[in-house]
Design a protein around this motif. Structure first.
Motif, mmCIF file in Angstrom:
data_model
loop_
_atom_site.group_PDB
_atom_site.id
_atom_site.type_symbol
_atom_site.label_atom_id
_atom_site.label_comp_id
_atom_site.label_asym_id
_atom_site.label_seq_id
_atom_site.Cartn_x
_atom_site.Cartn_y
_atom_site.Cartn_z
ATOM 1 N N ARG A 188 -45.338 15.347 7.762
ATOM 2 C CA ARG A 188 -46.094 14.963 8.937
ATOM 3 C C ARG A 188 -46.810 13.623 8.727
ATOM 4 O O ARG A 188 -47.026 12.875 9.655
ATOM 5 C CB ARG A 188 -47.118 16.054 9.260
ATOM 6 N N ARG B 227 -36.306 27.065 9.062
ATOM 7 C CA ARG B 227 -37.744 27.225 9.179
ATOM 8 C C ARG B 227 -38.457 25.930 8.771
ATOM 9 O O ARG B 227 -39.351 25.462 9.457
ATOM 10 C CB ARG B 227 -38.226 28.378 8.304
ATOM 11 N N ARG C 174 -42.958 19.300 12.170
ATOM 12 C CA ARG C 174 -43.918 18.883 13.196
ATOM 13 C C ARG C 174 -43.961 17.369 13.365
ATOM 14 O O ARG C 174 -45.031 16.773 13.431
ATOM 15 C CB ARG C 174 -45.325 19.389 12.869
ATOM 16 N N VAL D 17 -38.545 32.108 16.309
ATOM 17 C CA VAL D 17 -39.871 31.505 16.166
ATOM 18 C C VAL D 17 -39.738 29.987 16.176
ATOM 19 O O VAL D 17 -40.617 29.276 16.671
ATOM 20 C CB VAL D 17 -40.566 32.005 14.884
ATOM 21 N N LYS E 75 -41.846 26.897 17.946
ATOM 22 C CA LYS E 75 -42.390 25.731 17.241
ATOM 23 C C LYS E 75 -41.942 24.464 17.940
ATOM 24 O O LYS E 75 -42.741 23.537 18.132
ATOM 25 C CB LYS E 75 -41.926 25.730 15.782
ATOM 26 N N GLU F 5 -45.480 33.276 24.883
ATOM 27 C CA GLU F 5 -46.249 32.033 24.791
ATOM 28 C C GLU F 5 -45.674 30.962 25.693
ATOM 29 O O GLU F 5 -46.410 30.275 26.410
ATOM 30 C CB GLU F 5 -46.276 31.541 23.341
ATOM 31 N N ILE G 228 -47.400 44.268 19.130
ATOM 32 C CA ILE G 228 -47.129 43.263 20.164
ATOM 33 C C ILE G 228 -46.486 43.918 21.382
ATOM 34 O O ILE G 228 -46.861 43.643 22.521
ATOM 35 C CB ILE G 228 -46.255 42.149 19.567
ATOM 36 N N ALA H 17 -52.099 34.469 18.244
ATOM 37 C CA ALA H 17 -51.504 34.135 16.963
ATOM 38 C C ALA H 17 -52.551 33.539 16.046
ATOM 39 O O ALA H 17 -53.530 32.964 16.486
ATOM 40 C CB ALA H 17 -50.361 33.159 17.161
ATOM 41 N N ASN I 246 -50.894 26.726 6.614
ATOM 42 C CA ASN I 246 -51.309 26.346 7.947
ATOM 43 C C ASN I 246 -50.147 26.589 8.899
ATOM 44 O O ASN I 246 -49.219 25.810 8.963
ATOM 45 C CB ASN I 246 -51.710 24.872 7.929
ATOM 46 N N TYR I 247 -50.221 27.692 9.643
ATOM 47 C CA TYR I 247 -49.058 28.074 10.444
ATOM 48 C C TYR I 247 -48.936 27.263 11.727
ATOM 49 O O TYR I 247 -47.854 26.972 12.187
ATOM 50 C CB TYR I 247 -49.131 29.563 10.789
ATOM 51 N N ARG I 248 -50.049 26.955 12.335
ATOM 52 C CA ARG I 248 -49.959 26.295 13.628
ATOM 53 C C ARG I 248 -50.577 24.911 13.636
ATOM 54 O O ARG I 248 -50.528 24.216 14.646
ATOM 55 C CB ARG I 248 -50.632 27.161 14.705
ATOM 56 N N GLY I 249 -51.231 24.556 12.542
ATOM 57 C CA GLY I 249 -51.725 23.191 12.437
ATOM 58 C C GLY I 249 -52.918 22.871 13.321
ATOM 59 O O GLY I 249 -53.175 21.712 13.591
ATOM 60 N N ASP I 250 -53.643 23.878 13.789
ATOM 61 C CA ASP I 250 -54.823 23.511 14.582
ATOM 62 C C ASP I 250 -56.149 23.867 13.916
ATOM 63 O O ASP I 250 -57.198 23.719 14.512
ATOM 64 C CB ASP I 250 -54.742 24.075 16.007
ATOM 65 N N ASP J 107 -45.079 32.602 3.582
ATOM 66 C CA ASP J 107 -44.117 32.172 4.599
ATOM 67 C C ASP J 107 -43.344 33.328 5.190
ATOM 68 O O ASP J 107 -43.006 33.320 6.363
ATOM 69 C CB ASP J 107 -43.131 31.177 3.987
ATOM 70 N N ASP K 176 -45.039 34.163 10.358
ATOM 71 C CA ASP K 176 -44.334 32.972 10.819
ATOM 72 C C ASP K 176 -45.016 32.486 12.092
ATOM 73 O O ASP K 176 -45.146 33.234 13.063
ATOM 74 C CB ASP K 176 -42.859 33.298 11.084
ATOM 75 N N PHE K 177 -45.460 31.264 12.070
ATOM 76 C CA PHE K 177 -46.120 30.648 13.201
ATOM 77 C C PHE K 177 -47.259 31.530 13.734
ATOM 78 O O PHE K 177 -47.505 31.604 14.930
ATOM 79 C CB PHE K 177 -45.102 30.358 14.311
ATOM 80 N N TYR L 24 -47.503 34.844 13.593
ATOM 81 C CA TYR L 24 -47.164 36.236 13.927
ATOM 82 C C TYR L 24 -46.754 36.985 12.668
ATOM 83 O O TYR L 24 -45.875 36.535 11.952
ATOM 84 C CB TYR L 24 -46.028 36.267 14.957
#
Lengths: 839, 428
Positions: free
Chosen positions: A92, A122, A128, A157, A161, A201, A243, B4, B22-26, B118, B122-123, B125
């Motif tokens: 990134r 993956r 990103r 998934v 992403k 989502e 879920i 998530a 860091n799965y989602r980067g926020d 990992d 995943d992301f 979840y």
């Protein structure tokens, strides 16, 4: 051929090393890159491991990027994994370099080993990097069609992403359609679950802009999809089950058969070892049966045992989460858990956050039958354990007392606390005694005797001090030395750091003055002088206000600080029932733990799927404006009535919600709630107490023209403000007397709206000296029994008032001791009703 | 919808980040670290403690295990209960891999930790958290592995918790019935709360795909079968099963049938809330001579049949925190002063049923005390014990049938054990 780096002293990862070692690594990697010798992989692993360790402990190893990529041409899966990890971490920040990696990742996506295909895919998706998305589409497309479920699972998934990196690329490639197909057909349950997550989502984020997306989102909740998922529920992993169950809880069944089918199918989920699955199932059950009152109650019975087990079996963190949920349920159906109160007894070793919740549970489940045991237990905590716990326990005792069960015993207990002579216990107890007296003035004699013995020097906490001063002012006649205590406090004005205490002191001195002028004169002078020069604006203003009032007329001042007061029957709840329902809808989420709806703690873009954004927008605006109103009212309240200004903030917050605490939410007409509601009414109202009509009505925020209805010619009939009638006499009379007048009227929409909290009507009528003795019913039918007494004689009027809020009709039956005046009374009654919005 | 998770952190005891995913980067690890150190600074303030905290738009949930914290961070309205459970599952997985989860084991295994993180999420979840499945494709000793790693078999398998082709030369099953007794006695000597948490733990070393059937003396089942109850039948309040048990089958005819996972697992847990007699009763008398000494007389009595006996009994007797110079006599066992707990620990190796032992202790109190120092920290007496070959509820395994298509013979071993759980007597 360089030998593998055996000679190199391996630096321990815990010792951060400098630039030199990184460049060393770089060298060695370069040497190994082209090597084909046996054993190369082993030395590569050593080096890679070192690189990863450096990366993890925060040393920047991005400079070896190209060497790492060069070395990645290997069939060794461990090496590959480490390489992916490295690339994922640095890509990134080095978008240019990461172009290098695309090539080998794409190649790996076509590897014959499914494991490598999955891992490569993956890693590819976690780069990103926005300008590389075009390279993602191909591998993702083939990943979704891969023969191996592991790859498909990763790809599902991966689509999500991709959507987060570039939503347009994702939509253009039609991935959602593929996902949907996969979700409905894939043999592997985890693939299905991941598709579901991704679709949820994507569609809910898209739904704000595209109609089609919001339609697609609805499709997820359609019968075929829900049934398909339910039928496969056992194949899913425990997390995926959560879920799916969450989705099912949003589903609206068409008839009750469907509801029962779903519940039968999911019944066994309540026995699942994973507590999360159990809670998710509980949510489904609760949501499905909202429309079926009886079944809803049965559901509570059914879920009780599994939930209680969760509380006592898991880790403290888990108990905390589960207890938060139980607390929500208990508030909705206190009766249900009232026999299980022992489950909420605290263990010595439990962390405070668990104990605190347990105390709240004990407070919530307390009723006539268990109060004694619960309070006994709470008293042990108050005497035994650490200070925060003791404080919480005392507060809990007080709260139970205010719920008006077995007040007698509780008051004794509270007074015993005061005798323990521990400062923190005394402080907490004083605050409680004050609240208690506001509700049960009849206890003043007992309490004041004990409170009078407390030296104000031993009370330091502002809240407690304020409470003590309030009592000194309020019960100035009963406390011998009140003027002198107040005087010494007023003289030490500068030592008092809390503005709240100084405000109370001013008021108390004035109250005391109007009762015992000669003794208090000195204290009043000192307090006013000090108050006028106070630097705190509120204190200054209040002092000035009192000063001018007194200048004008002492009797007016008396009317302001010491009006006849009505006992507080229910302390306002801090949360509106609307918010509570909202939290209930978000059962099994953080909303329950925070006791706040999710819009209060999440950013807009992070709100979950299915939280309809338009609706949320409105609601949050609504909530804000409501808060504004409330705070405005709070200011009013403070200025208008000292009774309320003495209370703690949270008590005076939102008077407009008054009573809603105990009224069942409109759709949840659970019987026990209503019953307890009616009961509390009876208890609170047959202790008839001095009235303060205007003040109360204004506080309620009901802006009816309360000013004694002048339009209708002032009725000659005057009613007794302090009428007393016990329920038995009422019943007897009601049976004996004939109906003297029976009328029907209509209710305006405002009246109906106000009726959502029947308490509002009761208070309103009380303002007109018409008292309620019993009320009950649930929307749309309400029934009230009122009574009133003539001012001069003990002749009483009895009224039965039935209001149907859906047809907007009111039916009134009046019986009177003195038939002659009943017409005059009807006129009075109707004028009172009409100002409420009924005629 | 359960939101998530943004990221997962493993922090050391001082709140420094050891490793994170860091799965989602926020949520950045800097942000998380800052939050956590802030939290640790407020350690003394109990009000601010709690496993779920909110800070600057991010919800953090954490648990502690040994000297590490595991923490998730999320910006969405996620599912609190499930994430906390997930963290505990992560701990279990790490423990399977590294024997023990602690700072050192994390530091030594960065690569494997990353791999596991990992695969487990995943992301944001949760995916697979079953160590059995994970161990099939993430190997710690991958260096020596010559075999190619396969993707998880279980994924394509109808029975996700067991892979095919397991083989043992001798097929054995160990069944442990463990009941832990929770008791709370108040200062008047009344039992205010008692319940039993039971668990049936299994260790299976079985080949192939064995079909198991377990019979218990469950009252509901026995009555349904026509009341052929010879011995005692028991009522279980709330039963939970491992995912391998066919719950539908249990619901219809109370049969516990399953294909077990390989290795050890908890087959079922249950709760019994009927009143139980305290197995070990402790009475204490404390005489406090202010500023000189405190005398403690303790009587411990075992209230179970002679044929059983309790092992490793440990009775923790709280003493004033400023006491010193203990002088202890016991009629059995050995007592030790543990100043770090402000308690006397009385240990009795074996405590036969229906016996009574005494302890007398005298401790000196300081002759000078500051007024505030006299705290009323009234800790309860706590008791630990284990009673083998005995279950307090009377639960019994009536049979365990194992059928596999190859028809091998198995040896099931059954063991019973009762232990003290939260066993508190507030008597002093």
């Amino acid at each position: 051929m360089a030998p593998p780096a055996q000679s190199h002293r391996s630096p321990s990862p815990s010792q951060p090393s400098g630039k030199g070692e990184v460049s060393d690594l770089k060298m060695q990697l370069r040497q190994l890159a082209g090597s084909r010798a046996p054993g190369t992989d082993d030395s590569k692993r050593e080096l890679f491991k070192k690189v990863i360790s450096y990366m993890t402990i925060g040393i920047d190893v991005s400079s070896v990027f190209s060497e790492m990529v060069m070395c990645s041409a290997t069939s060794d899966i461990v090496l590959k994994k480490m390489c992916y990890l490295y690339v994922g971490n640095y890509a990134r920040y080095n978008p240019d370099l990461s172009l290098l990696t695309i090539n080998f990742l794409q190649r790996d996506c076509k590897d014959e080993d499914p494991m490598i295909r999955g891992l490569a895919l993956r890693s590819l998706c976690t780069l990103r990097v926005a300008n590389l998305v075009e390279y993602l589409v191909g591998p993702l497309g083939s990943g979704l069609k891969d023969g191996n479920s592991y790859v498909r699972m990763v790809a599902a998934v991966g689509v999500l992403k991709l959507y987060h990196i570039s939503s347009s690329t994702c939509m253009d490639a039609d991935f959602p359609v593929t996902l949907k197909h996969l979700m409905l057909n894939d043999p592997d349950a985890q693939v299905v679950a991941n598709c579901l997550c991704a679709l949820q989502e994507i569609w809910s984020l898209e739904a704000t802009t595209s109609e089609e997306a919001s339609r697609e989102r609805e499709v997820l909740l359609s019968k075929p999809v829900i049934y398909y998922l339910l039928n496969r529920i056992k194949e899913f992993s425990e997390w995926a089950q959560c879920i799916v169950l969450e989705l099912v809880s949003k589903y609206v069944p068409t008839d009750s058969n469907e509801i029962f089918d779903i519940m039968n199918l999911l019944e066994d989920r309540l026995q699942h070892a994973n507590g999360a699955v159990v809670l998710a199932t509980v949510k489904v059950f609760l949501q499905l049966t909202l429309s079926l009152t009886d079944t809803h109650q049965q559901v509570y019975e059914r879920i009780k045992a599994p939930l209680l087990t969760q509380v006592s079996s898991g880790s403290p963190e888990q108990s905390y989460a589960v207890l938060s949920h139980l607390h929500l349920l208990v508030m909705r159906a206190p009766i249900l858990f009232s026999t299980d109160y022992k489950h909420f007894y605290c263990q010595y070793n439990e962390p405070f956050y668990v104990k605190k919740l347990k105390l709240e549970m004990l407070t919530a489940v307390a009723n006539e039958s268990n109060t004694y045991e619960i309070v006994t237990e709470l008293c042990e905590y108050a005497a035994n354990v650490d200070i925060p716990m003791a404080r919480e326990s005392i507060r809990a005792v007080g709260k139970i007392a205010l719920q008006q069960y077995d007040v007698n015993a509780i008051v004794d207990r509270l007074l015993q606390f005061l005798e323990m002579e521990k400062d923190y216990v005394t402080a907490e107890t004083l605050v409680l005694v004050k609240d208690l007296l506001r509700k049960y003035p009849q206890w003043s004699h007992d309490c004041i005797a004990v409170v009078g013995n407390i030296s104000s020097k031993n009370v330091q906490e502002p809240k407690a001090k304020a409470a003590l001063i309030w009592m000194l002012g309020e019960y100035a006649q009963d406390m011998q030395d009140a003027p002198y205590v107040l005087e010494s406090l007023a003289e030490n004005w500068d030592d008092e750091h809390s503005a709240e205490v100084r405000l109370h002191l001013l008021t108390a001195v004035l109250k005391c003055f109007v009762r015992r002028p000669p003794e208090t004169q000195k204290a009043l002078g000192a307090a006013l002088a000090a108050g006028l020069s106070d630097f705190h604006q509120d204190v200054h203003d209040r002092a000035l206000f009192y000063y001018r009032l007194l200048q004008y007329k002492v009797s007016v001042a008396e009317g302001v600080v010491n009006p006849p007061k009505q006992a507080v029957s229910v302390f306002a709840d801090t949360q509106s029932s609307e918010i509570k329902d909202r939290i209930f809808d978000e059962f099994n989420s953080l909303a329950v733990v925070y006791q706040k709806p999710s819009y209060m703690f999440t950013d807009k873009e992070h709100r979950g799927p299915f939280a309809f954004s338009e609706e949320l927008g409105n609601l949050s605006i609504g909530a804000e404006s409501a808060e504004n109103i409330v705070s405005a009212q709070r200011v009013d309240a403070n200025d208008q009535d000292l009774l309320l200004s003495t209370s703690e903030k949270e008590e005076s917050r939102g008077p407009s919600n008054n009573g809603s605490a105990y009224s069942a939410p409109s759709y949840d007409s659970s019987a026990p709630l209503v019953a307890s509601h009616a009961q509390s009414e009876l208890v609170s109202l047959d202790q008839t107490l001095p009235q303060a009509p205007q003040a109360i009505d204004d506080l309620l925020g009901l802006s009816f023209a309360v000013t004694p209805t002048p339009a209708a010619s002032p009725p000659p009939l005057r009613l007794n403000a302090k009428a007393v009638l016990d329920p038995n006499t009422f019943q007897q009379k009601w049976r004996q007397l004939p109906v003297s007048i029976s009328q029907e009227g209509s209710v305006t929409p405002q009246g109906v709206a106000a009726l959502t909290t029947p308490q509002a009507l009761l208070r309103h009528m009380q303002g007109h000296f018409i008292h309620c003795i019993a009320s009950g019913g649930q929307a749309p039918n309400f029934k009230f029994f009122f009574f009133a007494q003539k001012a001069e004689e003990s002749s009483t009027f009895l009224v039965e008032c039935i209001i149907n809020s859906s047809s907007c009709k009111a039916q009134i039956k009046i019986k009177a001791d003195d038939q002659g005046t009943s017409h005059a009374f009807v006129a009075l009654f109707q004028s009172a009703l009409s100002s409420f919005g009924m005629s | 919808m359960a939101g998530a998770t943004s990221a997962l952190f493993i922090l050391d005891i001082k709140g420094r980040c050891l490793i994170s995913r860091n799965y989602r980067g926020d949520v950045t690890s800097v942000q998380a670290e800052r939050f956590f150190t802030k939290l640790l600074e407020k350690e003394g303030d109990v009000e601010s403690q709690g496993p779920v905290r909110y800070d600057d738009g991010v919800t953090y949930m954490f648990i502690q295990h040994n000297n590490v914290y595991l923490m998730t961070a999320s910006r969405q309205n996620c599912n609190a209960a499930s994430l906390i459970l997930f963290l505990y599952n992560v701990v279990d997985v790490f423990r399977c891999y590294f024997e023990e989860l602690e700072e050192e084991s994390i530091r030594d295994n960065f690569v494997v930790v990353y791999e596991l993180l990992d695969e487990m999420m995943d992301f944001g979840y949760p995916q697979y958290t079953d160590a059995n499945i994970l161990s099939e494709f993430i190997k710690t000793d991958a260096y020596r592995m010559e075999v190619t790693q396969r993707p998880p078999m279980a994924l394509t398998n109808a029975v996700s918790w067991r892979s095919e082709g397991i083989y043992y030369s001798s097929n054995e099953v160990f069944l442990d019935v463990v009941e832990s007794v929770n008791i709370l006695v108040n200062s008047n000597g009344q039992i205010i709360r008692s319940d039993v948490m039971g668990a049936i733990k299994m260790r299976t070393y079985l080949s192939g795909m064995p079909e198991c059937k377990l019979g218990l003396n469950d009252r509901v089942l026995l009555e349904a079968q026509g009341g052929t109850t010879k011995g005692k039948a028991i009522d279980m309040d709330d039963i939970k099963f491992h995912q391998c048990v066919r719950l539908a089958r249990f619901d219809s005819d109370r049969t516990i049938s399953f294909i077990p996972p390989d290795g050890s697992f908890d087959l079922m847990t249950y709760r019994i809330s009927t009143q139980v007699k305290p197995l070990i009763w402790v009475e204490a008398q404390v005489v406090r001579h202010a500023r000189s000494r405190v005398e403690i007389m303790v009587k411990a009595r075992s209230q179970f049949k002679e044929r059983s006996s309790a092992n490793h009994v440990e009775i923790e007797l709280p003493v004033p925190c400023d006491a010193s110079n203990p002088n202890v006599r016991t009629s059995m066992g050995r007592a030790k002063y543990a100043p770090e707990k402000d308690a006397l620990l009385w240990k009795i190796r074996t405590f036969p049923g229906n016996k009574e032992y005494m302890l007398a202790a005298e401790l000196r109190l300081p002759s000078v005390t500051s007024e505030e120092a006299v705290s009323d920290r009234k800790a309860p007496i706590r008791v630990k014990f284990e009673i083998p070959y005995f279950t307090v509820s009377g639960i019994q395994v009536r049979f365990l049938k194992i059928i596999e298509k190859s028809g091998y013979q198995t040896l099931p071993w059954v063991r019973y054990l009762t232990v003290a759980g939260e066993y508190e007597l507030r008597l002093i």
